[in-house]
Design a protein around this motif. Structure first.
Motif, mmCIF file in Angstrom:
data_model
loop_
_atom_site.group_PDB
_atom_site.id
_atom_site.type_symbol
_atom_site.label_atom_id
_atom_site.label_comp_id
_atom_site.label_asym_id
_atom_site.label_seq_id
_atom_site.Cartn_x
_atom_site.Cartn_y
_atom_site.Cartn_z
ATOM 1 N N LYS A 19 10.327 9.422 0.470
ATOM 2 C CA LYS A 19 8.992 9.834 0.052
ATOM 3 C C LYS A 19 9.068 10.768 -1.155
ATOM 4 C CE LYS A 19 4.904 12.404 1.433
ATOM 5 N NZ LYS A 19 4.254 13.159 2.493
ATOM 6 N N SER A 20 9.980 11.727 -1.118
ATOM 7 C CA SER A 20 10.078 12.682 -2.232
ATOM 8 C C SER A 20 10.427 11.973 -3.539
ATOM 9 C CB SER A 20 11.093 13.782 -1.917
ATOM 10 O OG SER A 20 12.372 13.233 -1.677
ATOM 11 N N ASN A 21 11.337 11.004 -3.493
ATOM 12 C CA ASN A 21 11.676 10.262 -4.714
ATOM 13 C C ASN A 21 10.535 9.358 -5.161
ATOM 14 O OD1 ASN A 21 14.178 11.427 -5.066
ATOM 15 N ND2 ASN A 21 15.258 9.845 -3.899
ATOM 16 N N HIS A 22 9.795 8.803 -4.206
ATOM 17 C CA HIS A 22 8.645 7.955 -4.550
ATOM 18 C C HIS A 22 7.562 8.782 -5.258
ATOM 19 C CE1 HIS A 22 5.739 4.756 -4.376
ATOM 20 N NE2 HIS A 22 4.930 5.441 -3.584
ATOM 21 N N ILE A 23 7.259 9.963 -4.714
ATOM 22 C CA ILE A 23 6.240 10.824 -5.331
ATOM 23 C C ILE A 23 6.716 11.291 -6.706
ATOM 24 C CG2 ILE A 23 5.002 13.022 -5.101
ATOM 25 C CD1 ILE A 23 4.031 10.709 -3.216
ATOM 26 N N LYS A 24 7.984 11.637 -6.813
ATOM 27 C CA LYS A 24 8.550 12.047 -8.106
ATOM 28 C C LYS A 24 8.410 10.924 -9.138
ATOM 29 C CE LYS A 24 12.931 13.513 -10.148
ATOM 30 N NZ LYS A 24 14.353 13.753 -9.875
ATOM 31 N N ARG A 25 8.721 9.691 -8.710
ATOM 32 C CA ARG A 25 8.612 8.530 -9.601
ATOM 33 C C ARG A 25 7.157 8.301 -10.032
ATOM 34 N NH1 ARG A 25 10.808 2.851 -7.426
ATOM 35 N NH2 ARG A 25 8.927 3.051 -6.178
ATOM 36 N N LEU A 26 6.212 8.437 -9.095
ATOM 37 C CA LEU A 26 4.793 8.279 -9.429
ATOM 38 C C LEU A 26 4.338 9.329 -10.439
ATOM 39 C CD1 LEU A 26 3.147 7.487 -5.970
ATOM 40 C CD2 LEU A 26 3.459 5.923 -7.893
ATOM 41 N N LYS A 27 4.774 10.569 -10.246
ATOM 42 C CA LYS A 27 4.373 11.639 -11.166
ATOM 43 C C LYS A 27 4.960 11.422 -12.553
ATOM 44 C CE LYS A 27 3.089 15.229 -7.954
ATOM 45 N NZ LYS A 27 3.173 16.614 -7.546
ATOM 46 N N GLU A 28 6.180 10.920 -12.618
ATOM 47 C CA GLU A 28 6.785 10.627 -13.919
ATOM 48 C C GLU A 28 6.055 9.486 -14.622
ATOM 49 O OE1 GLU A 28 10.868 9.823 -12.995
ATOM 50 O OE2 GLU A 28 11.378 11.953 -12.788
ATOM 51 N N LYS A 29 5.645 8.505 -13.847
ATOM 52 C CA LYS A 29 4.982 7.328 -14.420
ATOM 53 C C LYS A 29 3.507 7.589 -14.727
ATOM 54 C CE LYS A 29 3.977 2.503 -13.394
ATOM 55 N NZ LYS A 29 3.991 1.460 -12.385
ATOM 56 N N MET A 63 -3.545 15.211 -8.820
ATOM 57 C CA MET A 63 -4.325 15.379 -7.588
ATOM 58 C C MET A 63 -4.351 14.083 -6.781
ATOM 59 S SD MET A 63 -7.490 17.803 -8.876
ATOM 60 C CE MET A 63 -8.493 17.373 -7.491
ATOM 61 N N LYS A 64 -4.500 12.953 -7.461
ATOM 62 C CA LYS A 64 -4.491 11.656 -6.771
ATOM 63 C C LYS A 64 -3.144 11.413 -6.101
ATOM 64 C CE LYS A 64 -7.750 9.225 -9.776
ATOM 65 N NZ LYS A 64 -7.869 8.122 -10.763
ATOM 66 N N ILE A 65 -2.077 11.735 -6.804
ATOM 67 C CA ILE A 65 -0.735 11.544 -6.246
ATOM 68 C C ILE A 65 -0.517 12.476 -5.058
ATOM 69 C CG2 ILE A 65 1.735 11.786 -6.737
ATOM 70 C CD1 ILE A 65 1.042 10.800 -9.631
ATOM 71 N N ASP A 66 -1.006 13.700 -5.144
ATOM 72 C CA ASP A 66 -0.886 14.642 -4.020
ATOM 73 C C ASP A 66 -1.673 14.156 -2.803
ATOM 74 O OD1 ASP A 66 0.802 16.285 -5.454
ATOM 75 O OD2 ASP A 66 -0.799 17.671 -6.082
ATOM 76 N N MET A 67 -2.854 13.564 -3.027
ATOM 77 C CA MET A 67 -3.643 13.013 -1.910
ATOM 78 C C MET A 67 -2.911 11.827 -1.286
ATOM 79 S SD MET A 67 -7.669 13.503 -3.069
ATOM 80 C CE MET A 67 -7.804 11.847 -3.562
ATOM 81 N N LEU A 68 -2.323 10.972 -2.115
ATOM 82 C CA LEU A 68 -1.540 9.845 -1.613
ATOM 83 C C LEU A 68 -0.356 10.351 -0.797
ATOM 84 C CD1 LEU A 68 -0.796 6.806 -1.540
ATOM 85 C CD2 LEU A 68 0.491 7.224 -3.632
ATOM 86 N N SER A 69 0.297 11.391 -1.287
ATOM 87 C CA SER A 69 1.441 11.970 -0.589
ATOM 88 C C SER A 69 1.055 12.427 0.807
ATOM 89 C CB SER A 69 2.006 13.142 -1.397
ATOM 90 O OG SER A 69 3.042 13.769 -0.700
ATOM 91 N N ALA A 70 -0.110 13.037 0.929
ATOM 92 C CA ALA A 70 -0.578 13.515 2.236
ATOM 93 C C ALA A 70 -0.852 12.346 3.182
ATOM 94 C CB ALA A 70 -1.824 14.370 2.069
ATOM 95 N N GLN A 71 -1.317 11.220 2.642
ATOM 96 C CA GLN A 71 -1.640 10.052 3.478
ATOM 97 C C GLN A 71 -0.392 9.302 3.937
ATOM 98 O OE1 GLN A 71 -4.155 7.784 0.859
ATOM 99 N NE2 GLN A 71 -6.021 8.801 1.548
ATOM 100 N N LEU A 72 0.657 9.337 3.135
ATOM 101 C CA LEU A 72 1.842 8.530 3.422
ATOM 102 C C LEU A 72 2.617 8.980 4.652
ATOM 103 C CD1 LEU A 72 3.404 7.849 -0.103
ATOM 104 C CD2 LEU A 72 2.340 6.198 1.432
ATOM 105 N N GLY A 73 2.603 10.249 4.956
ATOM 106 C CA GLY A 73 3.480 10.730 6.020
ATOM 107 C C GLY A 73 4.899 10.821 5.478
#
Length: 133
Positions: free
Chosen positions: A76-86, A95-105
């Motif tokens: 999850k941490s690498n996925h969120i990092k990749r999304l933020k870079e992209k 903010m959208k990525i942070d909301m997605l992060s909260a939903q993913l578990g």
């Protein structure tokens, strides 16, 4: 003589029903993997098993009940990092990525997730059955 038209009608209905076989689990697996790749990016997860437990019709639609087994290809941490870079950079995107992060578990690379009894709507197209999301 009256039974002949009824017999012909019954055969016609049977042949029509048989001309549209239900989709195969492998076809649905390929579609589900493609949808996951479009929504999450390639390399996020791999669907390693999919089985169809039942089909049913409801409100003019055709549905399948699926059991799906997936394996995460990235943490999850690498996925969120990749999304933020992209997609990051702006406050709104972050903010959208942070909301997605909260939903993913939470999940780690290699972790298996199983979903049982997922209902998906199917549509008969010229190219066969497709998942309607």
């Amino acid at each position: 003589m009256k039974t002949l038209p009824i017999t012909i009608l019954a055969i016609a209905i049977f042949l029509t029903a048989c001309s549209q076989p239900p989709p195969k689990a492998q076809d649905l697996l390929v579609q589900m993997q493609k949808i996951s790749n479009q929504n999450n990016g390639e390399g996020f997860l791999e669907i390693i098993d999919l089985s169809v437990s039942d089909f049913y019709e409801k409100d003019g639609g055709y549905y399948a009940i699926l059991d799906v087994k997936m394996q995460y290809l990235i943490s999850k941490s690498n996925h969120i990092k990749r999304l933020k870079e992209k997609n990051g950079g702006s406050m709104l995107n972050d903010m959208k990525i942070d909301m997605l992060s909260a939903q993913l578990g939470n999940f780690e690379k290699g972790e298996i997730k199983e979903m049982k009894g997922e209902h998906v709507r199917l549509i008969k197209s010229e190219n066969g059955w497709i998942i309607d999301l």
